[in-house]
Scaffold this motif. Structure first.
Motif, PDB file in Angstrom:
ATOM      1  N   UNK A   1      -7.867   3.591  -3.381  1.00 33.10           N
ATOM      2  CA  UNK A   1      -7.156   3.379  -2.477  1.00 33.10           C
ATOM      3  C   UNK A   1      -5.834   2.685  -3.185  1.00 33.10           C
ATOM      4  N   UNK A   2      -5.773   2.010  -4.033  1.00 30.68           N
ATOM      5  CA  UNK A   2      -4.604   1.572  -4.767  1.00 30.68           C
ATOM      6  C   UNK A   2      -3.709   2.744  -5.215  1.00 30.68           C
ATOM      7  N   UNK A   3      -4.395   3.712  -5.823  1.00 30.77           N
ATOM      8  CA  UNK A   3      -3.578   4.879  -6.014  1.00 30.77           C
ATOM      9  C   UNK A   3      -2.962   5.633  -4.998  1.00 30.77           C
ATOM     10  N   UNK A   4      -3.773   5.835  -4.043  1.00 25.77           N
ATOM     11  CA  UNK A   4      -3.425   6.400  -2.775  1.00 25.77           C
ATOM     12  C   UNK A   4      -1.864   5.750  -2.301  1.00 25.77           C
ATOM     13  N   UNK A   5      -1.900   4.446  -2.166  1.00 29.50           N
ATOM     14  CA  UNK A   5      -0.842   3.632  -1.829  1.00 29.50           C
ATOM     15  C   UNK A   5       0.275   4.011  -2.776  1.00 29.50           C
ATOM     16  N   UNK A   6      -0.039   3.814  -3.927  1.00 24.59           N
ATOM     17  CA  UNK A   6       1.245   4.129  -4.990  1.00 24.59           C
ATOM     18  C   UNK A   6       1.660   5.457  -5.040  1.00 24.59           C
ATOM     19  N   UNK A   7       0.948   6.551  -4.762  1.00 29.80           N
ATOM     20  CA  UNK A   7       1.391   7.994  -4.741  1.00 29.80           C
ATOM     21  C   UNK A   7       2.462   8.099  -3.347  1.00 29.80           C
TER      22      UNK A   7
ATOM     23  N   UNK B   1       3.864  -0.073  -1.072  1.00 24.62           N
ATOM     24  CA  UNK B   1       3.559  -1.703  -1.593  1.00 24.62           C
ATOM     25  C   UNK B   1       2.283  -1.937  -0.951  1.00 24.62           C
ATOM     26  N   UNK B   2       1.434  -2.728  -1.907  1.00 27.12           N
ATOM     27  CA  UNK B   2       0.201  -3.255  -1.263  1.00 27.12           C
ATOM     28  C   UNK B   2       0.348  -4.836  -1.595  1.00 27.12           C
ATOM     29  N   UNK B   3       0.010  -5.579  -0.392  1.00 25.59           N
ATOM     30  CA  UNK B   3      -0.198  -6.952  -0.370  1.00 25.59           C
ATOM     31  C   UNK B   3      -1.314  -7.297   0.092  1.00 25.59           C
ATOM     32  N   UNK B   4      -2.204  -8.165  -0.665  1.00 24.61           N
ATOM     33  CA  UNK B   4      -3.445  -8.522  -0.017  1.00 24.61           C
ATOM     34  C   UNK B   4      -3.757  -9.831  -0.202  1.00 24.61           C
ATOM     35  N   UNK B   5      -4.465 -10.524   0.648  1.00 23.37           N
ATOM     36  CA  UNK B   5      -4.955 -11.882   0.578  1.00 23.37           C
ATOM     37  C   UNK B   5      -6.174 -12.326  -0.242  1.00 23.37           C
ATOM     38  N   UNK B   6      -5.671 -13.456  -1.133  1.00 27.12           N
ATOM     39  CA  UNK B   6      -6.722 -14.167  -1.812  1.00 27.12           C
ATOM     40  C   UNK B   6      -6.774 -15.363  -1.415  1.00 27.12           C
ATOM     41  N   UNK B   7      -7.684 -15.958  -2.338  1.00 27.43           N
ATOM     42  CA  UNK B   7      -8.020 -17.554  -2.166  1.00 27.43           C
ATOM     43  C   UNK B   7      -6.715 -18.365  -2.268  1.00 27.43           C
TER      44      UNK B   7
END
Length: 344
Positions: A309-315, A319-325
């Motif tokens: 899915x990361x590769x799909x967005x990069x293609x 950009x990808x932003x996701x929540x972390x602790x």
């Protein structure tokens, strides 16, 4: 007192309804009939067009079934929860029946309008209303309250093809300031407002036609948390309302980071289908926004997706932003090679 049975599809007049149930012939589109513990709602999309909006009508069915949108009262300035608007909102908690009528035709030889009875409705218990904006003058806008009506428990509505939402006469993009985006309208206990898919609880159980349904609000929680994160980072953010010529309804992107010129679309689940939907939404939004070709876009997720899915967005150069602790990984969104730095 005149007897008048309310049967969906029947044609009547306000005058006949007043004689049978009480209320007033001349008190706007939301009329309380206290004698009968009812509220009559009169919808007339043609009148709304005179004030610059076309929000009345049957929207597309969603997972909860039939939905009718009704524009609140107030022809000038921002609409507020006063008078008729407050009366309708209060029905969510006070037990008053709400009956919906749509303007049908003129009474021959009179100015009076015939009313076609749609049926008994109730405010959507999860999202009783939404806020829309109507253009005013040169670049201005005013707030419009759009009530979301569902069939009352055990009731059936008789809606015709002409009751569907009317398409917009032209394409418009209204920029929503931070104050507009975050402005909260007062609600009564038992009802919850919504701003661009923002909700404070993870899940709500509500009575909607068809039984008890659980409505998850992960996406709203994510948007709210990210906006707080943007504020802490000193970023200015806002949103837009986009209406499309020839189409009903309006599009409202989740978050626009004005500081970095990045448009975000949030999804409450980190799945391929959700990400694919976000990709399509971002492609649709950016076509209608100023400097859309220079606009950077990003998908906002509650957790890290799979490598593919990361590769799909990069293609797709998204950009990808996701929540972390600790916050949000991927923020700030890196500049696109060759793009001038923000603020130049």
């Amino acid at each position: 007192m005149t007897t008048l049975d309310l049967v969906p599809g029947m044609i009547t007049t306000r005058e006949k309804l007043v004689k049978a149930y009480g209320g007033s012939v001349y008190s706007g589109g939301i009329v309380p009939a206290k004698r009968s513990n009812m509220v009559f709602v009169y919808s007339d999309p043609a009148v709304g067009e005179k004030f610059g909006y076309t929000f009345d009508g049957q929207a597309e069915d969603d997972e909860f079934g039939t939905l009718y949108l009704y524009t609140g009262a107030g022809g000038e300035g921002d609409q507020e929860f006063v008078r008729g608007n407050k009366t309708l909102l209060d029905t969510a908690t006070n037990g008053q029946q709400v009956h919906l009528f749509v303007a049908d035709s003129r009474v021959p030889g009179k100015k009076e309008v015939r009313q076609r009875y749609i049926g008994q409705v109730a405010l959507d218990p999860i999202e009783p209303y939404e806020v829309r904006w109507s253009p005013v003058g040169e670049g201005g806008s005013r707030r419009i309250i759009v009530f979301r009506l569902r069939p009352a428990e055990g009731a059936e509505l008789l809606l015709l093809e002409q009751d569907a939402l009317r398409p917009a006469a032209r394409t418009t993009v209204i920029e929503l300031s931070l104050e507009q985006k975050l402005a909260k309208l007062p609600t009564q206990s038992g009802t919850k407002g919504k701003k661009t898919e923002q909700h404070s609880t993870p899940e709500t159980t509500a009575h909607i036609t068809g039984g008890r349904r659980k409505v998850r609000r992960r996406e709203g929680q994510l948007v709210k948390a990210f906006e707080s994160y943007l504020e802490e980072a000193g970023h200015s953010f806002k949103s837009f309302q986009i209406t499309i010529e020839g189409e009903p309804g309006a599009l409202t992107p989740d978050v626009y980071d004005a500081t970095d010129h990045v448009l975000y679309e949030a999804k409450g689940q980190t799945t391929r289908n959700n990400v694919r939907m976000a990709i399509g939404q971002l492609a649709d939004y950016r076509r209608h926004l100023h400097d859309g070709d220079k606009l950077r876009v990003a998908v906002l997720l509650p957790s890290e997706p799979t490598p593919d899915v990361k590769d799909l967005l990069a293609a797709q150069r998204i950009a990808l932003v996701y929540r972390t602790e600790d916050g949000f990984d991927g923020f700030p969104v890196p500049a696109v090679p060759g793009q001038a730095p923000v603020g130049t």
